[in-house]
Structure formats: structure tokens, C-alpha cells
Motif scaffolding. Structure first.
Motif, PDB file in Angstrom:
ATOM      1  N   SER A  12      10.230 -16.728   6.831  1.00 35.11           N
ATOM      2  CA  SER A  12      10.356 -17.389   5.206  1.00 35.11           C
ATOM      3  C   SER A  12       9.852 -15.865   4.364  1.00 35.11           C
ATOM      4  N   GLY A  13       9.665 -15.166   4.932  1.00 30.49           N
ATOM      5  CA  GLY A  13       9.541 -13.646   3.978  1.00 30.49           C
ATOM      6  C   GLY A  13      10.564 -12.634   3.828  1.00 30.49           C
ATOM      7  N   THR A  14      10.540 -12.371   2.782  1.00 32.08           N
ATOM      8  CA  THR A  14      11.472 -11.054   2.586  1.00 32.08           C
ATOM      9  C   THR A  14      10.725  -9.698   3.067  1.00 32.08           C
ATOM     10  N   GLN A  15      11.334  -8.686   3.527  1.00 35.47           N
ATOM     11  CA  GLN A  15      10.792  -7.319   4.082  1.00 35.47           C
ATOM     12  C   GLN A  15      10.561  -6.487   3.245  1.00 35.47           C
ATOM     13  N   LEU A  16       9.657  -5.752   2.952  1.00 32.69           N
ATOM     14  CA  LEU A  16      10.175  -4.755   1.727  1.00 32.69           C
ATOM     15  C   LEU A  16      10.064  -2.817   1.969  1.00 32.69           C
ATOM     16  N   ILE A  17       9.259  -2.938   2.973  1.00 36.07           N
ATOM     17  CA  ILE A  17       8.870  -1.544   3.604  1.00 36.07           C
ATOM     18  C   ILE A  17       9.108  -1.815   5.474  1.00 36.07           C
TER      19      ILE A  17
END
Length: 356
Positions: A215-220
């Protein structure tokens, strides 16, 4: 994310063959002993090894699941003690309740700082952080990159490799730690806070990381941060007491850890089955999680790029020194350990022969 003298066992020419046979024979998924505290002797005067580990895909879990150390040291009482973060592992070593433990490179650098460094030394490299540690933000939160974390609530286990990588990611994005609200939470607490939407983002490791990704977006990831000059690793450390008391046990332990690294390369399916049994996940999930880590072969562990050999510490010493300096600059520790203090905290006796 600590070294060993060479004893008679390490010099036997058939050691690797014997260990490989032990590994092949251990086909059933079994769990190791749950740990406790105590001294060097177990019940009935048996020798004891107290080993701290993380529920994290690694050769450590393979050694535990297949009872490789118990088979190689049948006269020992082996206790496997689960930890959630490097900070608690450091406390256990301070309390003299561990002989061997998994520990990230950042908490290891912390352990060497100050006027009373923790009496332990790094003896092995379990893995190099890759996509198995990362920073993830809620989808729909409006957070599209690290810079947009300003004013947001971000969780991570303090004094861990994830904490270190988060600070590095913020610095690279021109964001200070005071620009965000940092919350100290262990992995399971991070998951609960994420589900309640008490936090906007989190930097954490597997298997919790995979649950956040749904349910998330990977940033780094730590792999990207490592490529930019700040790598993190999962190390294995041994107490100074064990080094002086029972170096042969360290030799044998390092040999089975090396064999587990070979098994991850040569038998990924069997390794995934063992990891799945330890983590209580599907074999497919275990296979995916293993693929996100960077596992060196034993020859690489003892190479100049990483751990090095007796009398010639590798680049890992420089990485740990740089980590300490960064933590001091970030006011996470009062002062960085000196380069000599870091070099002295490497136990390289017997390398590279001890893991060939």
C-alpha cells in the motif's frame, strides 16, 4: 548486517566436504533452541554458544533451520535468541548475554564509539543491504520523493542500519532530520502504525518492508544509497570473551556460515524452503525476499573489498569508519570511533583459509 583464529578443525583438508555433507543431510525444516542468558557452560557442564539472530532472510536463518552448527559442534548447547534491532543486540553484548550476534554496520559503529566500546569484534559478513531495506511512503499521501518528506512523520528503528540509511537519504535530498518528525519504532510496531496511518513513511527491512510496499510507494532503497557511497551491511560479531575462551568454536561457526552462503547460490530453492520455514511465509515469498539481498560468496567476504584477511583489513573497515563519522556529524553519537579503533575491532585470524 568479527574474526576467528585457525584451529585444528580449520586446517583439516576435508572440512568443506564434511560441512557440505552435513548441509545435504539436513533436509527437514527444524527450529533451533530458544535462547536464554547464562555463562559459557550449559546444562551438565556442556559448552554453550548463545547466538543472536534476526528474523530476516540470510544465511544465518539457513544455519539455524538446518541445525548446521549443532551438527558441527554436537558437544555444545546452542541457544538461538531472536532480536528485533541492532540496538538490543548491543545491549545484550553489554550485558554479557551473547557470544555471537548479527548486527548491522551502523549499530556496530555505534558500539565502538565512546570511552567504553562494547567488547566485541566483527567476524563475518552476512549480507550487503540491497532492496531488502528501503524507504516507503503511503500511496496518495502526496509524497513522491525524499525531499517531500518535510513536515511528515517518518518511522524507523533508531540505531539501526535503516535509521542510518534514512539519515543519509535525507542529507542527499537536502533535508535535515529536524525537517521531519522521526519516530523510533520496531518493525512490527511500524506495521501497526502504518495500518492506522499514524505515520506517513517508514524506512525498514524485510519482511515488514514487503507488507508496506503493498500500500506504499518506494522512494529509495539501501542499494541506491550504498551506490552513492554509504553502504550498509549485516555483520556477525563475536564477543572478546569468546575469542579468548573458545576460538575453535568461532572457526567452526564461521565455516557453517560460509557453507550457508554457498548454499544460497547453489541451491536457491532449498534455501528458500528453509527461510520460509523460519519466517512462516510461503516459499515463493522467501525466494523473492532472498533475491532482494546481496549475498557474497565466502571468497568475497575475505577479499580486500570487504572483510579482508589477517594483517590486511579490507575496505569494510573504511566503511565502518565513515559510518561513525557520519553518525557523529548527525549528532547520533558524541564522537566517531577512530580508524585504529575500528581496525582493532576486526577479528581476521584464520582468513581467508578458514572459509575456503
Amino acid at each position: 548486517m568479527t574474526r576467528v583464529p585457525t584451529g585444528p578443525v580449520a586446517r583439516r583438508p576435508t572440512r568443506r566436504a564434511v560441512l557440505a555433507a552435513v548441509l545435504a543431510a539436513a533436509s527437514a525444516a527444524v527450529t533451533g533452541c530458544s535462547g536464554g542468558d547464562g555463562g559459557s557452560a550449559g546444562a551438565g557442564g556442556a559448552k554453550r554458544l548463545r547466538i543472536g539472530y534476526f528474523a530476516f532472510p540470510s544465511g544465518d536463518l539457513l544455519v539455524k533451520n538446518q541445525k548446521l552448527l549443532e551438527k558441527a559442534l554436537p558437544e555444545y548447547e546452542i541457544s538461538w535468541i531472536k532480536f528485533d534491532s541492532g540496538a538490543s543486540v548491543n545491549q545484550a553484548f553489554i550485558g554479557k548475554s551473547l557470544d555471537i550476534g548479527a548486527l548491522g554496520s551502523s549499530p556496530f559503529a555505534r558500539g565502538l564509539s565512546g570511552s567504553s566500546p562494547i567488547p566485541y569484534k566483527v567476524a563475518f559478513v552476512l549480507d550487503v543491504a540491497g532492496e531488502n531495506e528501503a524507504l516507503v511512503a503511503h500511496k496518495g499521501s502526496g509524497i513522491s520523493d525524499v525531499a517531500s518528506l518535510k513536515g511528515r512523520t517518518v518511522a524507523t528503528p533508531f540505531a539501526s542500519t535503516s535509521h542510518y540509511s534514512l539519515l543519509a537519504a535525507l542529507e542527499q535530498a537536502g533535508v535535515t532530520a529536524s525537517d521531519v518528525k522521526l519516530v523510533d519504532l520496531q518493525p512490527q510496531a511500524i506495521l501497526a502504525a502504518w495500518q492506522r496511518k499514524d505515520i506517513d513513511a517508514a524506512y525498514v527491512w524485510l519482511p515488514t518492508l514487503d507488507e508496506l510496499r503493498t500500500s506504499g510507494t518506494q522512494l529509495i532503497s539501501s542499494k541506491e544509497i550504498g551506490r552513492s557511497g554509504r553502504p550498509t551491511l549485516d555483520l556477525a560479531v563475536v564477543s572478546d570473551d569468546l575469542i579468548s575462551r573458545d576460538p575453535r568454536a568461532i572457526d567452526v561457526w564461521r565455516e557453517v556460515e560460509a557453507e550457508a552462503l554457498r548454499r544460497i547460490r547453489s541451491d536457491p530453492d532449498g534455501s528458500a524452503e528453509a527461510i520460509a520455514a523460519e519466517l512462516g511465509i510461503s516459499v515463493e515469498d522467501a525466494r523473492t525476499q532472498l533475491s532482494q539481498g546481496v549475498f557474497l560468496i565466502p571468497e568475497e567476504v575475505a577479499s580486500a573489498e570487504w572483510l579482508g584477511t589477517e594483517g590486511a583489513p579490507g575496505e569494510l573497515a573504511a566503511y565502518v569508519t565513515d559510518t561513525g563519522r557520519f553518525l557523529a556529524d548527525q549528532k547520533q553519537i558524541d564522537a566517531a570511533p577512530s580508524q585504529q579503533a575500528v581496525r582493532d575491532a576486526f577479528y581476521l585470524k584464520g582468513l581467508p583459509d578458514g572459509i575456503k
